[in-house]
Design an enzyme around this catalytic site. Sequence first.
Site, short mmCIF file in Angstrom:
data_model
loop_
_atom_site.label_atom_id
_atom_site.label_comp_id
_atom_site.label_asym_id
_atom_site.label_seq_id
_atom_site.Cartn_x
_atom_site.Cartn_y
_atom_site.Cartn_z
CE LYS A 13 -2.10 -1.32 3.89
NZ LYS A 13 -1.44 -2.67 3.94
NE ARG A 88 -4.83 -1.55 9.83
CZ ARG A 88 -3.62 -0.83 9.36
NH1 ARG A 88 -3.60 0.19 8.89
NH2 ARG A 88 -2.54 -1.63 9.34
NE ARG A 122 7.59 -1.98 6.46
CZ ARG A 122 6.23 -2.02 6.45
NH1 ARG A 122 5.48 -1.58 5.52
NH2 ARG A 122 5.93 -2.63 7.52
NE ARG A 153 6.07 0.19 10.03
CZ ARG A 153 4.95 -0.06 9.40
NH1 ARG A 153 4.75 0.48 8.19
NH2 ARG A 153 3.85 -0.66 10.00
NE ARG A 164 2.21 -4.82 11.08
CZ ARG A 164 3.19 -4.55 10.45
NH1 ARG A 164 4.23 -5.03 10.72
NH2 ARG A 164 2.98 -4.07 9.22
P1 AP5 Z 1 4.75 -1.61 1.92
O1 AP5 Z 1 4.58 -0.79 0.52
O2 AP5 Z 1 5.63 -0.89 3.07
O3 AP5 Z 1 3.55 -2.46 2.52
P2 AP5 Z 1 2.27 -1.93 3.16
O4 AP5 Z 1 1.07 -2.61 2.53
O5 AP5 Z 1 2.15 -0.35 3.30
O6 AP5 Z 1 2.57 -2.53 4.54
P3 AP5 Z 1 2.38 -1.89 6.18
O7 AP5 Z 1 3.05 -2.70 7.01
O8 AP5 Z 1 2.98 -0.41 6.18
O9 AP5 Z 1 1.00 -1.89 6.37
P4 AP5 Z 1 0.41 -2.00 7.80
O10 AP5 Z 1 -1.13 -1.75 7.05
O11 AP5 Z 1 0.43 -3.22 8.36
O12 AP5 Z 1 0.86 -0.85 8.47
P5 AP5 Z 1 0.35 0.70 8.94
O13 AP5 Z 1 1.70 1.55 8.95
O14 AP5 Z 1 -0.81 1.13 8.22
O15 AP5 Z 1 5.76 -2.68 1.45
C1 AP5 Z 1 6.25 -4.10 2.09
C2 AP5 Z 1 7.42 -4.55 1.86
O16 AP5 Z 1 7.22 -5.17 0.52
C3 AP5 Z 1 8.55 -3.35 1.48
O17 AP5 Z 1 9.75 -3.91 1.87
C4 AP5 Z 1 8.43 -3.27 -0.14
O18 AP5 Z 1 9.86 -2.89 -0.69
C5 AP5 Z 1 8.02 -4.54 -0.69
N1 AP5 Z 1 7.31 -4.71 -1.68
C6 AP5 Z 1 6.07 -3.92 -1.77
N2 AP5 Z 1 5.61 -4.01 -3.00
C7 AP5 Z 1 6.25 -5.16 -3.65
C8 AP5 Z 1 6.18 -5.91 -4.83
N3 AP5 Z 1 5.05 -5.59 -5.68
N4 AP5 Z 1 6.75 -6.99 -5.11
C9 AP5 Z 1 7.88 -7.30 -4.19
N5 AP5 Z 1 8.08 -6.30 -2.82
C10 AP5 Z 1 7.23 -5.54 -2.78
O19 AP5 Z 1 -0.06 0.52 10.37
C11 AP5 Z 1 0.90 0.00 11.34
C12 AP5 Z 1 -0.03 0.00 12.84
O20 AP5 Z 1 -0.77 1.35 13.06
C13 AP5 Z 1 -1.10 -1.05 12.97
O21 AP5 Z 1 -0.55 -2.45 13.05
C14 AP5 Z 1 -2.01 -0.40 13.80
O22 AP5 Z 1 -1.57 -0.74 15.17
C15 AP5 Z 1 -1.88 1.16 13.64
N6 AP5 Z 1 -2.97 1.63 12.92
C16 AP5 Z 1 -2.79 2.23 11.73
N7 AP5 Z 1 -4.07 2.41 10.89
C17 AP5 Z 1 -4.84 1.95 11.88
C18 AP5 Z 1 -6.25 2.20 11.84
N8 AP5 Z 1 -7.02 2.52 10.72
N9 AP5 Z 1 -7.08 1.57 12.93
C19 AP5 Z 1 -6.36 1.01 14.09
N10 AP5 Z 1 -5.21 0.92 14.13
C20 AP5 Z 1 -4.16 1.32 12.83
#
Ligand code: AP5
Length: 206
Positions: A13, A88, A122, A153, A164
């Site tokens: 994402k 979410r 990552r 992270r 997660r």
């Molecule tokens: P990346 O693009 O970073 O993946 P992502 O989908 O953004 O993953 P996140 O871990 O950031 O998502 P998340 O939803 O768990 O975390 P968030 O920060 O929102 O890519 C990942 C890796 O894959 C990288 O190394 C990249 O290079 C590689 N990659 C990407 N595309 C690729 C491809 N096509 N092929 C190969 N490799 C690839 O949330 C963190 C925490 O915040 C949550 O756990 C929760 O505690 C809290 N939080 C956030 N939002 C909420 C909400 N709405 N409600 C409640 N709690 C929340």
Amino acid sequence: MKLIFLGPPGAGKGTQATGVSTSLNVPHLSTGDMFRAAIKNETPTGLKAKSYMDKGQLVPDSVVIDMVRERLAMDDCKGGYLLDGFPRTVEQAKALDEISTPDAVINIEVPDEKLMSRLTGRRVCGKCQGTFHITKLANEKTCPVCGADLIHRDDDKPETISNRLRVYHEQTAPLIGYYQGNGKLRTVDGDNRPEDVLKAILASLE
Ligand code: AP5
């Protein structure tokens, strides 16, 4: 355009957000990034969020919804937005429908078995927010774009990632049915090269 990115942790994402938000000329709003900034600045929201994030749990709906409501009221969201990581839960989706109904929801699909290695490898730039994978980096410690330090992270440890993923399947995956039901869902295969995933997302919006 008012757009949502849905998908499990590591689906790509954040990786896709830059290209899509630039292409649509809308701001990229990541609730995860907002919480990480709040934690760094030791704000009351950051202090509340930290214990949940460290365990791989969701931050309570009331905290997230208030934060997103405030952000969407800002001037730069008048022409639309790209929400990454929100909603979410079904409760968050219902709240968003009342604040600002989205036009489309992109569901990025990647098999679970690919996600663990994507996340453990990552690295994120603390300055330009670029996202990288160790397999593509000549130097694991320095950002190849701006030269700042790369961060591993806290929630990218295997045990937290497993949690997660479990939380995603229990609490967030039901949103696929929610948005299928109102005809807004477009599903994209995220298990392809990043540039092909970007093309597929943009094509799904045409
Ligand atoms: P990346 O693009 O970073 O993946 P992502 O989908 O953004 O993953 P996140 O871990 O950031 O998502 P998340 O939803 O768990 O975390 P968030 O920060 O929102 O890519 C990942 C890796 O894959 C990288 O190394 C990249 O290079 C590689 N990659 C990407 N595309 C690729 C491809 N096509 N092929 C190969 N490799 C690839 O949330 C963190 C925490 O915040 C949550 O756990 C929760 O505690 C809290 N939080 C956030 N939002 C909420 C909400 N709405 N409600 C409640 N709690 C929340």
